[in-house]
Motif scaffolding. Structure first.
Motif, PDB file in Angstrom:
ATOM      1  N   LEU A 121      17.986 -28.347  51.231  1.00  0.00           N
ATOM      2  CA  LEU A 121      19.184 -28.255  52.071  1.00  0.00           C
ATOM      3  C   LEU A 121      19.800 -26.859  52.125  1.00  0.00           C
ATOM      4  O   LEU A 121      20.401 -26.479  53.132  1.00  0.00           O
ATOM      5  CB  LEU A 121      20.245 -29.264  51.582  1.00  0.00           C
ATOM      6  N   TYR A 122      19.667 -26.090  51.031  1.00  0.00           N
ATOM      7  CA  TYR A 122      20.353 -24.802  50.960  1.00  0.00           C
ATOM      8  C   TYR A 122      19.433 -23.627  51.337  1.00  0.00           C
ATOM      9  O   TYR A 122      19.824 -22.769  52.139  1.00  0.00           O
ATOM     10  CB  TYR A 122      20.923 -24.622  49.552  1.00  0.00           C
ATOM     11  N   ALA A 123      18.241 -23.604  50.762  1.00  0.00           N
ATOM     12  CA  ALA A 123      17.326 -22.482  51.025  1.00  0.00           C
ATOM     13  C   ALA A 123      16.874 -22.499  52.486  1.00  0.00           C
ATOM     14  O   ALA A 123      16.510 -23.552  53.011  1.00  0.00           O
ATOM     15  CB  ALA A 123      16.119 -22.579  50.106  1.00  0.00           C
ATOM     16  N   PRO A 124      16.920 -21.333  53.151  1.00  0.00           N
ATOM     17  CA  PRO A 124      16.509 -21.314  54.561  1.00  0.00           C
ATOM     18  C   PRO A 124      14.993 -21.435  54.722  1.00  0.00           C
ATOM     19  O   PRO A 124      14.231 -21.219  53.784  1.00  0.00           O
ATOM     20  CB  PRO A 124      16.994 -19.950  55.035  1.00  0.00           C
ATOM     21  N   ARG A 125      14.598 -21.762  55.949  1.00  0.00           N
ATOM     22  CA  ARG A 125      13.173 -21.884  56.275  1.00  0.00           C
ATOM     23  C   ARG A 125      12.575 -20.477  56.305  1.00  0.00           C
ATOM     24  O   ARG A 125      13.127 -19.590  56.968  1.00  0.00           O
ATOM     25  CB  ARG A 125      13.052 -22.552  57.646  1.00  0.00           C
ATOM     26  N   GLU A 126      11.459 -20.298  55.616  1.00  0.00           N
ATOM     27  CA  GLU A 126      10.818 -18.981  55.574  1.00  0.00           C
ATOM     28  C   GLU A 126      10.141 -18.702  56.929  1.00  0.00           C
ATOM     29  O   GLU A 126       9.506 -19.595  57.497  1.00  0.00           O
ATOM     30  CB  GLU A 126       9.806 -18.968  54.427  1.00  0.00           C
ATOM     31  N   THR A 127      10.293 -17.468  57.415  1.00  0.00           N
ATOM     32  CA  THR A 127       9.864 -17.183  58.786  1.00  0.00           C
ATOM     33  C   THR A 127       8.344 -17.160  58.963  1.00  0.00           C
ATOM     34  O   THR A 127       7.824 -17.653  59.961  1.00  0.00           O
ATOM     35  CB  THR A 127      10.446 -15.841  59.260  1.00  0.00           C
ATOM     36  N   THR A 128       7.608 -16.607  58.013  1.00  0.00           N
ATOM     37  CA  THR A 128       6.155 -16.472  58.165  1.00  0.00           C
ATOM     38  C   THR A 128       5.423 -17.785  57.890  1.00  0.00           C
ATOM     39  O   THR A 128       4.583 -18.205  58.682  1.00  0.00           O
ATOM     40  CB  THR A 128       5.607 -15.384  57.206  1.00  0.00           C
ATOM     41  N   MET A 129       5.735 -18.405  56.766  1.00  0.00           N
ATOM     42  CA  MET A 129       4.970 -19.596  56.354  1.00  0.00           C
ATOM     43  C   MET A 129       5.598 -20.915  56.766  1.00  0.00           C
ATOM     44  O   MET A 129       4.948 -21.959  56.727  1.00  0.00           O
ATOM     45  CB  MET A 129       4.770 -19.569  54.839  1.00  0.00           C
ATOM     46  N   GLY A 130       6.885 -20.910  57.072  1.00  0.00           N
ATOM     47  CA  GLY A 130       7.553 -22.149  57.476  1.00  0.00           C
ATOM     48  C   GLY A 130       7.893 -23.035  56.299  1.00  0.00           C
ATOM     49  O   GLY A 130       8.117 -22.549  55.186  1.00  0.00           O
TER      50      GLY A 130
END
Lengths: 47, 186
Positions: free
Chosen positions: B28-37
């Motif tokens: 819920l807190y950590a954002p979605r990583e842009t490269t790996m998703g």
């Protein structure tokens, strides 16, 4: 690595470390109790 | 004994709460990583599992040495307990790494030095368990002294031999190094 990602990562690392300590404590306690049961069994058989 | 039991109950409760909080933070807190998703989120479980595996084996190493020096059974108990827990976390780290590798490297397993040495380390501790459990002799403690140097070396060896047996890259991830994509390294 963004700041929330770093915070989540280190929180997770800390949580797993506490988890390990809790598991170890429980396991050692269990092993100690098992040894105590063995000792009592031996005493009972010797008596 | 009564007091220690109370502390243990408290620790169990705190651990459960921390695990819930960590899971909530990961999803819920950590954002979605842009490269790996989304698959990158597995790192929040994978790296701590690997760390606990190493920590457990370090504890086994120290407990093994103290047991050999003093002959006190409590150290043997500690070493054996620690290696059991360490093995569970080592398997968890290997499995979660494999699940991550499938979308990232397009393979479940690769003969990368880090993976191979980490698996060898796990197998060495399986040998420790097999030697230590039934015999009640110091053989297990001796085995832990022999096995422990493989723990840190399984990580650092790959730092020095990164090119050897590098992981296959997919078209989408070919810009990143095979061992660990830059965006995810803690």
């Amino acid at each position: 690595m963004t700041s929330p990602m770093r915070l989540t990562f280190f929180f997770s690392l800390f949580t797993f470390t506490v988890f390990y300590v809790a598991l170890l404590w429980n396991r050692v306690r269990l092993a100690r109790l098992a040894e105590r049961v063995e000792e009592l069994k031996m005493k009972l058989m010797a008596a | 004994m009564e007091n220690s039991s109370r502390y243990l109950k408290l620790l169990n409760l705190v651990t459960a709460l921390l695990l819930l909080a960590a899971t909530a933070m990961v999803f819920l807190y950590a954002p979605r990583e842009t490269t790996m998703g989304e698959v990158q989120r597995i790192f929040y479980f994978h790296v701590p599992s690997a760390w606990v595996g190493m920590l457990a084996f370090a504890v086994t190493f120290v407990a093994g040495i103290i047991y050999l020096r003093t002959g006190d059974r409590k150290w043997d108990r500690l070493g054996l307990s620690s290696v059991e827990i360490g093995l569970v976390f080592t398997v968890m780290a290997t499995a979660s790494g494999s699940i991550w590798a499938r979308p990232a490297w397009n393979t479940w397993w690769t003969w990368d030095p880090r993976l191979v040495t980490y698996t060898i380390m796990g197998l060495l501790y399986v040998a420790y368990l097999m030697l230590a459990s039934p015999s009640k002799t110091p053989i297990g403690s001796c085995a832990s002294r022999q096995s422990t140097p493989s723990s840190p070396s399984s990580v650092y060896r790959s730092r020095f031999s990164r090119s050897a047996g590098g992981a296959p890259s997919t078209p989408s991830s070919s810009a990143t190094p095979p061992n660990r994509p830059k965006a995810s390294s803690p």
